[in-house]
Design a protein around this motif. Structure first.
Motif, PDB file in Angstrom:
ATOM      1  N   VAL A  79       0.849  -1.189   0.000  1.00  0.00           N
ATOM      2  CA  VAL A  79       0.000   0.000   0.000  1.00  0.00           C
ATOM      3  C   VAL A  79       0.887   1.242   0.000  1.00  0.00           C
ATOM      4  O   VAL A  79       1.947   1.268   0.634  1.00  0.00           O
ATOM      5  CB  VAL A  79      -0.944  -0.001   1.233  1.00  0.00           C
ATOM      6  N   ASP A  80       0.468   2.258  -0.744  1.00  0.00           N
ATOM      7  CA  ASP A  80       1.173   3.538  -0.736  1.00  0.00           C
ATOM      8  C   ASP A  80       0.830   4.292   0.540  1.00  0.00           C
ATOM      9  O   ASP A  80      -0.305   4.220   1.040  1.00  0.00           O
ATOM     10  CB  ASP A  80       0.778   4.392  -1.941  1.00  0.00           C
ATOM     11  N   ALA A  81       1.793   5.026   1.062  1.00  0.00           N
ATOM     12  CA  ALA A  81       1.565   5.816   2.272  1.00  0.00           C
ATOM     13  C   ALA A  81       2.405   7.085   2.212  1.00  0.00           C
ATOM     14  O   ALA A  81       3.408   7.158   1.493  1.00  0.00           O
ATOM     15  CB  ALA A  81       1.916   4.999   3.521  1.00  0.00           C
ATOM     16  N   HIS A  82       1.971   8.069   2.963  1.00  0.00           N
ATOM     17  CA  HIS A  82       2.683   9.349   3.023  1.00  0.00           C
ATOM     18  C   HIS A  82       3.497   9.376   4.319  1.00  0.00           C
ATOM     19  O   HIS A  82       2.946   9.277   5.417  1.00  0.00           O
ATOM     20  CB  HIS A  82       1.684  10.507   3.002  1.00  0.00           C
ATOM     21  N   TRP A  83       4.818   9.495   4.163  1.00  0.00           N
ATOM     22  CA  TRP A  83       5.731   9.443   5.299  1.00  0.00           C
ATOM     23  C   TRP A  83       6.394  10.800   5.491  1.00  0.00           C
ATOM     24  O   TRP A  83       6.638  11.527   4.537  1.00  0.00           O
ATOM     25  CB  TRP A  83       6.816   8.391   5.069  1.00  0.00           C
TER      26      TRP A  83
END
Length: 403
Positions: A311-315
Protein backbone atom coordinates in the motif's frame (compact mmCIF):
# COMPACT_ATOMS: atom_id res chain seq x y z
CA UNK A 1 -5.55 -87.59 -27.21
CA UNK A 2 -3.12 -85.25 -25.45
CA UNK A 3 -3.71 -84.91 -21.73
CA UNK A 4 -3.76 -81.38 -20.20
CA UNK A 5 -0.74 -80.47 -18.15
CA UNK A 6 -1.92 -79.37 -14.69
CA UNK A 7 1.31 -77.42 -14.20
CA UNK A 8 0.82 -75.30 -17.33
CA UNK A 9 0.05 -71.62 -16.72
CA UNK A 10 -3.20 -70.46 -18.38
CA UNK A 11 -2.75 -68.01 -21.24
CA UNK A 12 -5.04 -65.39 -19.64
CA UNK A 13 -2.91 -65.50 -16.44
CA UNK A 14 0.23 -65.00 -18.52
CA UNK A 15 -1.42 -61.98 -20.10
CA UNK A 16 -2.27 -60.56 -16.69
CA UNK A 17 1.28 -61.06 -15.46
CA UNK A 18 2.63 -59.36 -18.52
CA UNK A 19 0.13 -56.49 -18.33
CA UNK A 20 -2.07 -56.17 -15.24
CA UNK A 21 -5.69 -55.05 -15.71
CA UNK A 22 -4.94 -51.32 -15.62
CA UNK A 23 -7.66 -48.72 -16.26
CA UNK A 24 -8.05 -47.39 -19.79
CA UNK A 25 -8.57 -43.69 -20.45
CA UNK A 26 -10.35 -42.78 -23.66
CA UNK A 27 -10.94 -39.05 -23.12
CA UNK A 28 -9.13 -37.00 -25.76
CA UNK A 29 -8.37 -34.43 -23.05
CA UNK A 30 -5.52 -36.68 -21.91
CA UNK A 31 -3.69 -36.14 -25.19
CA UNK A 32 -0.42 -34.36 -26.02
CA UNK A 33 -2.07 -31.23 -27.38
CA UNK A 34 -4.14 -30.53 -24.26
CA UNK A 35 -1.14 -31.26 -22.02
CA UNK A 36 1.03 -28.93 -24.12
CA UNK A 37 -1.41 -26.00 -24.05
CA UNK A 38 -2.08 -26.26 -20.31
CA UNK A 39 1.62 -26.86 -19.66
CA UNK A 40 2.56 -23.71 -21.59
CA UNK A 41 0.34 -21.55 -19.40
CA UNK A 42 1.68 -23.28 -16.30
CA UNK A 43 5.25 -22.77 -17.50
CA UNK A 44 4.65 -19.03 -17.97
CA UNK A 45 3.20 -18.76 -14.46
CA UNK A 46 6.10 -20.71 -12.96
CA UNK A 47 8.67 -18.64 -14.86
CA UNK A 48 7.12 -15.40 -13.59
CA UNK A 49 7.01 -16.73 -10.04
CA UNK A 50 10.60 -17.96 -10.20
CA UNK A 51 12.08 -14.73 -11.61
CA UNK A 52 10.17 -12.45 -9.23
CA UNK A 53 10.96 -14.78 -6.32
CA UNK A 54 14.63 -14.55 -7.22
CA UNK A 55 14.37 -10.74 -7.19
CA UNK A 56 12.70 -10.85 -3.79
CA UNK A 57 15.38 -13.12 -2.36
CA UNK A 58 18.20 -10.95 -3.68
CA UNK A 59 16.62 -7.79 -2.26
CA UNK A 60 16.17 -9.43 1.15
CA UNK A 61 19.52 -11.23 1.24
CA UNK A 62 21.81 -9.56 -1.31
CA UNK A 63 25.02 -11.43 -2.06
CA UNK A 64 28.16 -9.38 -1.42
CA UNK A 65 29.02 -9.09 -5.12
CA UNK A 66 25.58 -7.62 -5.89
CA UNK A 67 24.82 -5.64 -2.75
CA UNK A 68 25.97 -2.29 -4.14
CA UNK A 69 24.27 -2.70 -7.50
CA UNK A 70 20.67 -2.92 -6.32
CA UNK A 71 18.51 -0.06 -7.63
CA UNK A 72 16.50 2.20 -5.35
CA UNK A 73 14.21 3.20 -8.20
CA UNK A 74 11.51 2.83 -9.21
CA UNK A 75 10.33 3.19 -5.66
CA UNK A 76 7.44 0.81 -6.42
CA UNK A 77 9.70 -1.84 -7.95
CA UNK A 78 9.47 -4.34 -5.10
CA UNK A 79 5.74 -3.72 -4.77
CA UNK A 80 5.28 -4.73 -8.42
CA UNK A 81 7.58 -7.75 -8.47
CA UNK A 82 6.38 -9.24 -5.21
CA UNK A 83 2.74 -8.66 -6.11
CA UNK A 84 3.39 -10.43 -9.42
CA UNK A 85 5.19 -13.23 -7.57
CA UNK A 86 2.20 -14.00 -5.37
CA UNK A 87 -0.31 -13.50 -8.19
CA UNK A 88 1.50 -15.83 -10.60
CA UNK A 89 1.92 -18.43 -7.87
CA UNK A 90 -1.79 -18.25 -7.09
CA UNK A 91 -2.73 -18.57 -10.78
CA UNK A 92 -0.43 -21.60 -11.06
CA UNK A 93 -2.52 -23.61 -8.57
CA UNK A 94 -5.52 -24.36 -10.85
CA UNK A 95 -3.16 -24.65 -13.82
CA UNK A 96 -1.12 -27.31 -12.03
CA UNK A 97 -4.24 -29.24 -11.06
CA UNK A 98 -5.45 -29.18 -14.67
CA UNK A 99 -2.04 -30.27 -15.94
CA UNK A 100 -1.85 -33.17 -13.49
CA UNK A 101 -5.35 -34.30 -14.43
CA UNK A 102 -4.41 -34.22 -18.10
CA UNK A 103 -1.33 -36.40 -17.73
CA UNK A 104 -2.14 -38.66 -14.77
CA UNK A 105 -3.23 -41.63 -16.96
CA UNK A 106 0.43 -42.04 -17.85
CA UNK A 107 0.96 -43.27 -14.31
CA UNK A 108 -0.75 -46.45 -15.50
CA UNK A 109 1.46 -46.97 -18.54
CA UNK A 110 2.96 -50.45 -18.83
CA UNK A 111 5.69 -51.37 -18.29
CA UNK A 112 6.23 -48.69 -15.65
CA UNK A 113 9.99 -48.59 -16.34
CA UNK A 114 11.20 -49.38 -19.83
CA UNK A 115 14.87 -48.53 -19.44
CA UNK A 116 17.37 -46.66 -17.30
CA UNK A 117 16.71 -43.49 -19.29
CA UNK A 118 12.96 -43.91 -18.77
CA UNK A 119 13.50 -44.43 -15.03
CA UNK A 120 15.53 -41.21 -14.84
CA UNK A 121 12.82 -39.37 -16.75
CA UNK A 122 10.17 -40.55 -14.32
CA UNK A 123 12.37 -39.60 -11.39
CA UNK A 124 12.73 -36.06 -12.79
CA UNK A 125 8.93 -35.86 -13.12
CA UNK A 126 8.54 -36.96 -9.50
CA UNK A 127 10.95 -34.22 -8.40
CA UNK A 128 9.17 -31.67 -10.58
CA UNK A 129 5.69 -32.48 -9.31
CA UNK A 130 6.76 -32.73 -5.66
CA UNK A 131 8.69 -29.46 -5.88
CA UNK A 132 5.85 -27.65 -7.62
CA UNK A 133 3.30 -28.78 -5.03
CA UNK A 134 5.65 -27.84 -2.17
CA UNK A 135 6.31 -24.37 -3.59
CA UNK A 136 2.66 -23.56 -4.24
CA UNK A 137 1.34 -24.92 -0.94
CA UNK A 138 3.97 -23.26 1.27
CA UNK A 139 3.79 -20.05 -0.75
CA UNK A 140 0.01 -19.92 -0.35
CA UNK A 141 0.27 -20.51 3.39
CA UNK A 142 2.93 -17.82 3.69
CA UNK A 143 0.84 -15.26 1.79
CA UNK A 144 -2.00 -16.00 4.20
CA UNK A 145 0.42 -15.70 7.15
CA UNK A 146 -0.65 -19.15 8.31
CA UNK A 147 2.66 -20.47 9.55
CA UNK A 148 1.62 -24.04 10.32
CA UNK A 149 5.27 -25.12 10.25
CA UNK A 150 6.16 -23.08 13.34
CA UNK A 151 9.23 -21.01 14.01
CA UNK A 152 11.75 -23.81 13.53
CA UNK A 153 11.15 -24.27 9.81
CA UNK A 154 13.38 -21.97 7.66
CA UNK A 155 10.70 -21.09 5.11
CA UNK A 156 12.66 -18.49 3.11
CA UNK A 157 15.78 -20.62 2.63
CA UNK A 158 13.80 -23.81 1.93
CA UNK A 159 11.40 -22.11 -0.48
CA UNK A 160 14.34 -20.59 -2.35
CA UNK A 161 16.34 -23.82 -2.64
CA UNK A 162 13.38 -25.98 -3.63
CA UNK A 163 12.56 -23.42 -6.33
CA UNK A 164 15.97 -24.02 -7.93
CA UNK A 165 15.52 -27.79 -7.72
CA UNK A 166 12.06 -27.54 -9.25
CA UNK A 167 13.24 -25.33 -12.09
CA UNK A 168 16.12 -27.71 -12.77
CA UNK A 169 13.67 -30.63 -12.99
CA UNK A 170 11.47 -28.52 -15.26
CA UNK A 171 14.36 -27.84 -17.65
CA UNK A 172 15.12 -31.58 -17.79
CA UNK A 173 11.45 -32.33 -18.38
CA UNK A 174 11.21 -29.80 -21.23
CA UNK A 175 14.30 -31.27 -22.85
CA UNK A 176 12.98 -34.83 -22.69
CA UNK A 177 9.47 -33.88 -23.81
CA UNK A 178 10.51 -31.47 -26.57
CA UNK A 179 9.32 -33.78 -29.38
CA UNK A 180 5.95 -34.32 -27.68
CA UNK A 181 5.59 -30.58 -27.04
CA UNK A 182 6.35 -29.87 -30.70
CA UNK A 183 3.68 -32.37 -31.75
CA UNK A 184 1.24 -30.79 -29.30
CA UNK A 185 1.65 -27.38 -30.95
CA UNK A 186 0.92 -28.79 -34.39
CA UNK A 187 -2.48 -29.85 -35.70
CA UNK A 188 -2.89 -33.35 -34.22
CA UNK A 189 -5.02 -34.57 -37.14
CA UNK A 190 -2.09 -34.11 -39.50
CA UNK A 191 0.19 -36.14 -37.26
CA UNK A 192 -2.05 -39.12 -36.46
CA UNK A 193 -2.67 -42.16 -38.65
CA UNK A 194 -6.10 -42.18 -40.26
CA UNK A 195 -7.43 -44.86 -37.90
CA UNK A 196 -6.52 -42.76 -34.87
CA UNK A 197 -8.07 -39.67 -36.44
CA UNK A 198 -11.31 -41.63 -36.90
CA UNK A 199 -11.12 -42.77 -33.26
CA UNK A 200 -10.74 -39.15 -32.10
CA UNK A 201 -13.70 -38.08 -34.19
CA UNK A 202 -15.81 -40.81 -32.66
CA UNK A 203 -15.11 -39.68 -29.09
CA UNK A 204 -16.78 -36.28 -29.08
CA UNK A 205 -19.40 -37.05 -26.48
CA UNK A 206 -17.32 -35.65 -23.58
CA UNK A 207 -16.05 -32.16 -22.72
CA UNK A 208 -14.28 -30.51 -25.62
CA UNK A 209 -10.68 -29.40 -25.40
CA UNK A 210 -11.71 -25.80 -25.93
CA UNK A 211 -14.20 -25.95 -23.05
CA UNK A 212 -11.68 -27.60 -20.74
CA UNK A 213 -8.98 -25.02 -21.48
CA UNK A 214 -11.46 -22.15 -21.19
CA UNK A 215 -12.66 -23.46 -17.82
CA UNK A 216 -9.07 -23.73 -16.59
CA UNK A 217 -8.34 -20.19 -17.76
CA UNK A 218 -11.43 -18.85 -16.00
CA UNK A 219 -10.46 -20.66 -12.79
CA UNK A 220 -6.91 -19.26 -12.89
CA UNK A 221 -8.17 -15.77 -13.67
CA UNK A 222 -10.81 -15.89 -10.95
CA UNK A 223 -8.50 -16.92 -8.11
CA UNK A 224 -5.98 -14.30 -9.24
CA UNK A 225 -8.47 -11.43 -9.39
CA UNK A 226 -10.02 -12.58 -6.13
CA UNK A 227 -6.69 -12.27 -4.28
CA UNK A 228 -4.56 -9.68 -6.08
CA UNK A 229 -6.48 -6.77 -4.56
CA UNK A 230 -4.06 -6.86 -1.63
CA UNK A 231 -1.50 -5.21 -3.92
CA UNK A 232 -3.64 -3.64 -6.68
CA UNK A 233 -5.84 -0.90 -5.23
CA UNK A 234 -8.29 -0.85 -8.15
CA UNK A 235 -9.19 -4.53 -7.62
CA UNK A 236 -9.81 -4.32 -3.88
CA UNK A 237 -13.64 -4.32 -4.21
CA UNK A 238 -13.67 -7.66 -6.06
CA UNK A 239 -10.77 -9.36 -4.28
CA UNK A 240 -12.95 -11.22 -1.83
CA UNK A 241 -10.28 -13.84 -1.09
CA UNK A 242 -7.38 -11.46 -0.39
CA UNK A 243 -5.52 -12.54 2.76
CA UNK A 244 -5.08 -8.87 3.71
CA UNK A 245 -7.39 -5.87 3.30
CA UNK A 246 -4.89 -3.09 2.69
CA UNK A 247 -7.42 -0.49 3.80
CA UNK A 248 -7.62 -1.90 7.32
CA UNK A 249 -5.03 -0.94 9.90
CA UNK A 250 -3.87 1.87 12.12
CA UNK A 251 -3.26 5.07 10.15
CA UNK A 252 -4.56 3.33 7.02
CA UNK A 253 -1.71 0.82 6.76
CA UNK A 254 -1.83 -2.87 7.78
CA UNK A 255 0.60 -4.22 10.36
CA UNK A 256 2.32 -7.58 10.05
CA UNK A 257 4.18 -7.63 13.37
CA UNK A 258 2.70 -5.70 16.26
CA UNK A 259 4.65 -4.13 19.09
CA UNK A 260 3.22 -6.74 21.43
CA UNK A 261 4.51 -9.58 19.23
CA UNK A 262 7.92 -7.91 19.11
CA UNK A 263 8.03 -7.42 22.88
CA UNK A 264 7.98 -3.61 22.63
CA UNK A 265 6.10 -1.75 25.36
CA UNK A 266 5.05 1.87 25.52
CA UNK A 267 7.06 2.29 28.72
CA UNK A 268 10.21 1.09 26.93
CA UNK A 269 9.94 3.62 24.08
CA UNK A 270 9.07 6.59 26.29
CA UNK A 271 11.66 6.03 29.01
CA UNK A 272 14.63 8.13 27.93
CA UNK A 273 14.62 6.85 24.32
CA UNK A 274 17.33 8.40 22.21
CA UNK A 275 18.60 7.61 18.74
CA UNK A 276 22.30 6.78 18.68
CA UNK A 277 24.26 7.40 15.46
CA UNK A 278 27.80 5.99 15.63
CA UNK A 279 30.77 5.42 13.37
CA UNK A 280 31.39 8.92 12.11
CA UNK A 281 33.53 11.80 13.22
CA UNK A 282 30.77 12.89 15.59
CA UNK A 283 28.59 10.70 17.77
CA UNK A 284 24.93 11.68 17.83
CA UNK A 285 22.40 11.04 20.55
CA UNK A 286 19.03 12.56 19.67
CA UNK A 287 15.70 12.51 21.47
CA UNK A 288 12.52 12.30 19.49
CA UNK A 289 11.86 15.96 20.11
CA UNK A 290 15.29 16.83 18.74
CA UNK A 291 14.64 14.68 15.66
CA UNK A 292 11.31 16.42 15.12
CA UNK A 293 13.06 19.80 15.33
CA UNK A 294 15.40 18.91 12.44
CA UNK A 295 14.39 19.71 8.82
CA UNK A 296 11.59 17.34 7.88
CA UNK A 297 11.13 15.67 4.50
CA UNK A 298 7.99 14.10 3.09
CA UNK A 299 7.78 11.18 0.67
CA UNK A 300 5.02 8.99 -0.71
CA UNK A 301 6.41 5.46 -0.72
CA UNK A 302 4.85 2.00 -0.72
CA UNK A 303 5.22 -0.41 2.13
CA UNK A 304 5.40 -3.82 0.45
CA UNK A 305 5.64 -7.12 2.29
CA UNK A 306 6.87 -10.53 1.20
CA UNK A 307 3.37 -11.97 1.66
CA UNK A 308 2.30 -9.94 -1.38
CA UNK A 309 0.32 -7.09 0.14
CA UNK A 310 1.37 -3.50 -0.40
CA UNK A 311 0.00 0.00 0.00
CA UNK A 312 1.17 3.54 -0.74
CA UNK A 313 1.56 5.82 2.27
CA UNK A 314 2.68 9.35 3.02
CA UNK A 315 5.73 9.44 5.30
CA UNK A 316 7.43 12.33 7.05
CA UNK A 317 10.71 12.42 8.91
CA UNK A 318 14.42 13.15 8.71
CA UNK A 319 16.44 12.19 5.65
CA UNK A 320 18.82 9.41 6.57
CA UNK A 321 21.52 11.06 4.46
CA UNK A 322 21.16 14.25 6.56
CA UNK A 323 21.66 12.26 9.76
CA UNK A 324 24.75 10.63 8.29
CA UNK A 325 26.16 14.02 7.32
CA UNK A 326 25.48 15.38 10.81
CA UNK A 327 27.43 12.45 12.25
CA UNK A 328 30.30 12.90 9.78
CA UNK A 329 29.77 9.49 8.17
CA UNK A 330 31.35 9.17 4.70
CA UNK A 331 29.18 8.69 1.62
CA UNK A 332 30.68 5.30 0.82
CA UNK A 333 29.65 3.78 4.16
CA UNK A 334 26.89 1.24 4.62
CA UNK A 335 24.76 1.56 7.75
CA UNK A 336 23.72 -1.05 10.29
CA UNK A 337 20.28 -0.33 11.76
CA UNK A 338 19.44 -1.84 15.16
CA UNK A 339 15.89 -2.14 16.44
CA UNK A 340 14.68 -2.16 20.03
CA UNK A 341 13.25 -5.56 19.18
CA UNK A 342 15.75 -8.12 20.42
CA UNK A 343 14.67 -11.48 19.03
CA UNK A 344 13.23 -10.71 15.61
CA UNK A 345 14.77 -12.18 12.46
CA UNK A 346 15.35 -8.66 11.15
CA UNK A 347 16.08 -6.85 14.41
CA UNK A 348 19.44 -5.87 12.87
CA UNK A 349 19.41 -4.74 9.25
CA UNK A 350 22.21 -3.58 6.96
CA UNK A 351 21.35 -0.77 4.57
CA UNK A 352 23.72 -0.37 1.61
CA UNK A 353 24.99 3.12 0.84
CA UNK A 354 22.80 3.37 -2.27
CA UNK A 355 19.74 3.26 -0.03
CA UNK A 356 21.31 5.39 2.71
CA UNK A 357 21.97 8.24 0.27
CA UNK A 358 18.68 8.11 -1.60
CA UNK A 359 16.88 11.44 -1.06
CA UNK A 360 13.60 9.65 -0.27
CA UNK A 361 15.12 7.37 2.41
CA UNK A 362 13.74 8.55 5.75
CA UNK A 363 13.90 7.94 9.42
CA UNK A 364 10.14 8.38 9.61
CA UNK A 365 8.38 10.00 12.54
CA UNK A 366 4.92 10.43 11.02
CA UNK A 367 2.66 8.33 8.82
CA UNK A 368 -0.26 9.66 6.76
CA UNK A 369 -0.17 12.96 8.60
CA UNK A 370 -0.14 11.52 12.11
CA UNK A 371 2.48 10.53 14.65
CA UNK A 372 3.62 6.94 14.31
CA UNK A 373 1.75 4.51 16.52
CA UNK A 374 3.58 1.91 18.58
CA UNK A 375 2.61 -0.86 16.15
CA UNK A 376 3.96 1.19 13.24
CA UNK A 377 7.36 1.66 14.87
CA UNK A 378 7.09 4.62 17.24
CA UNK A 379 9.25 6.48 18.09
CA UNK A 380 11.06 6.17 14.71
CA UNK A 381 11.28 3.72 11.83
CA UNK A 382 13.00 3.27 8.48
CA UNK A 383 11.24 3.77 5.16
CA UNK A 384 13.31 3.38 1.99
CA UNK A 385 12.23 3.05 -1.67
CA UNK A 386 12.23 -0.35 -3.41
CA UNK A 387 12.90 -2.51 -0.36
CA UNK A 388 10.95 -5.37 1.24
CA UNK A 389 8.84 -4.44 4.24
CA UNK A 390 10.85 -6.70 6.55
CA UNK A 391 13.84 -4.41 5.98
CA UNK A 392 11.90 -1.23 6.85
CA UNK A 393 13.04 -1.51 10.46
CA UNK A 394 10.70 -0.33 13.21
CA UNK A 395 11.54 0.90 16.72
CA UNK A 396 15.02 2.08 15.65
CA UNK A 397 17.43 2.75 18.50
CA UNK A 398 20.85 2.81 16.83
CA UNK A 399 22.39 3.46 13.43
CA UNK A 400 26.08 2.80 12.94
CA UNK A 401 28.37 3.18 9.95
CA UNK A 402 30.06 0.20 8.34
CA UNK A 403 33.15 1.55 6.65
Amino acid sequence: MRKPNPKAIPKDLVSILRRPPLPRFRSRLHDERTATLIGTALGVAFAAAFVTGLISHVLQHPPSWLAHHLPTRPSWGYRFTQGLHVASGTAAIPLLLAKLWTVYPRLFAWPPLKSVAHALERLSILVLVAGAIFELVTGLLNSAQWYVWGNQFPFIQTHYRVAWITVGALVVHLGVKAPAIARGYRNPKKELPQAQVRDVEERRDGVSRRAFIATTAVAAGTVTVATVGQSVDSLRPVSVLSPRDIGVGELGVPVNRTAGQAGITEAAVTADWRLQVDGGTRQLSLSRQELAALPQTSATLPIACVEGWSVDAHWQGVRISDLMDMAGIPHDADVRVVSMEENGAYAVMVMEREYVRDPAALLALRLNGQTLTLDHGYPARIIVPNRPGVLQTKWVRRMEAIV
